[in-house]
Design a protein around this motif. Structure first.
Motif, PDB file in Angstrom:
ATOM      1  N   LEU A   3      13.075 -37.652 -34.892  1.00  0.00           N
ATOM      2  CA  LEU A   3      12.206 -38.502 -35.705  1.00  0.00           C
ATOM      3  C   LEU A   3      11.376 -37.728 -36.731  1.00  0.00           C
ATOM      4  O   LEU A   3      11.261 -38.168 -37.875  1.00  0.00           O
ATOM      5  N   PRO A   4      10.789 -36.581 -36.389  1.00  0.00           N
ATOM      6  CA  PRO A   4      10.045 -35.833 -37.417  1.00  0.00           C
ATOM      7  C   PRO A   4      10.921 -35.417 -38.606  1.00  0.00           C
ATOM      8  O   PRO A   4      10.482 -35.463 -39.755  1.00  0.00           O
ATOM      9  N   SER A   5      12.178 -35.063 -38.342  1.00  0.00           N
ATOM     10  CA  SER A   5      13.088 -34.693 -39.431  1.00  0.00           C
ATOM     11  C   SER A   5      13.408 -35.903 -40.298  1.00  0.00           C
ATOM     12  O   SER A   5      13.437 -35.810 -41.528  1.00  0.00           O
ATOM     13  N   LEU A   6      13.642 -37.030 -39.665  1.00  0.00           N
ATOM     14  CA  LEU A   6      13.893 -38.275 -40.388  1.00  0.00           C
ATOM     15  C   LEU A   6      12.717 -38.612 -41.296  1.00  0.00           C
ATOM     16  O   LEU A   6      12.893 -38.908 -42.474  1.00  0.00           O
ATOM     17  N   GLU A   7      11.515 -38.526 -40.747  1.00  0.00           N
ATOM     18  CA  GLU A   7      10.317 -38.854 -41.517  1.00  0.00           C
ATOM     19  C   GLU A   7      10.068 -37.862 -42.643  1.00  0.00           C
ATOM     20  O   GLU A   7       9.617 -38.242 -43.726  1.00  0.00           O
ATOM     21  N   ALA A   8      10.366 -36.592 -42.424  1.00  0.00           N
ATOM     22  CA  ALA A   8      10.202 -35.590 -43.485  1.00  0.00           C
ATOM     23  C   ALA A   8      11.160 -35.875 -44.633  1.00  0.00           C
ATOM     24  O   ALA A   8      10.778 -35.777 -45.810  1.00  0.00           O
ATOM     25  N   LEU A   9      12.380 -36.269 -44.313  1.00  0.00           N
ATOM     26  CA  LEU A   9      13.352 -36.619 -45.343  1.00  0.00           C
ATOM     27  C   LEU A   9      12.903 -37.853 -46.116  1.00  0.00           C
ATOM     28  O   LEU A   9      12.946 -37.874 -47.351  1.00  0.00           O
ATOM     29  N   GLU A  10      12.427 -38.883 -45.412  1.00  0.00           N
ATOM     30  CA  GLU A  10      11.911 -40.088 -46.068  1.00  0.00           C
ATOM     31  C   GLU A  10      10.738 -39.743 -46.982  1.00  0.00           C
ATOM     32  O   GLU A  10      10.653 -40.224 -48.111  1.00  0.00           O
ATOM     33  N   HIS A  11       9.830 -38.923 -46.473  1.00  0.00           N
ATOM     34  CA  HIS A  11       8.638 -38.537 -47.237  1.00  0.00           C
ATOM     35  C   HIS A  11       9.031 -37.774 -48.506  1.00  0.00           C
ATOM     36  O   HIS A  11       8.502 -38.032 -49.583  1.00  0.00           O
ATOM     37  N   GLY A  12       9.965 -36.844 -48.368  1.00  0.00           N
ATOM     38  CA  GLY A  12      10.409 -36.070 -49.517  1.00  0.00           C
ATOM     39  C   GLY A  12      11.036 -36.945 -50.589  1.00  0.00           C
ATOM     40  O   GLY A  12      10.756 -36.787 -51.781  1.00  0.00           O
TER      41      GLY A  12
END
Length: 98
Positions: A3-12
């Motif tokens: 989930l943190p990787s998913l959210e970092a990608l969304e944020h970027g």
């Protein structure tokens, strides 16, 4: 743990400069994000609905009460929440109308 990787990608992607949002790298990252979400859904991971929904203490964690909107309705998502096979993995952090 994904989930943190998913959210970092969304944020970027959300914060990509306007003039770069239609570039091929941005489109590729968007497709990677979509593919990751599809895979997570196949594994039973779903995003918890928030904005416009009624506050539910089993799914949501209220971090603030704000003016405006129908009382008890979520007006802003502060942090996304997820369920895994119908069980809350992480509640959504939200702001709720008074």
């Amino acid at each position: 743990r994904l989930l943190p990787s998913l959210e970092a990608l969304e944020h970027g992607l959300k914060h990509a400069p306007k003039d770069e949002q239609n570039q091929s790298w941005s489109a590729g990252m968007g497709e990677t994000l979509n593919q990751l979400m599809r895979t997570l859904q196949e594994l039973g991971i779903e995003k918890i609905k928030t904005v416009g929904e009624k506050y539910d203490h089993e799914l949501h964690e209220a971090v603030d009460m704000v003016e405006g909107g129908e009382s008890g309705t979520i007006v802003e998502e502060v942090a996304r929440g997820y369920t895994i096979n119908g069980h809350v993995a992480r509640p959504a952090k939200v702001k709720v109308a008074r």
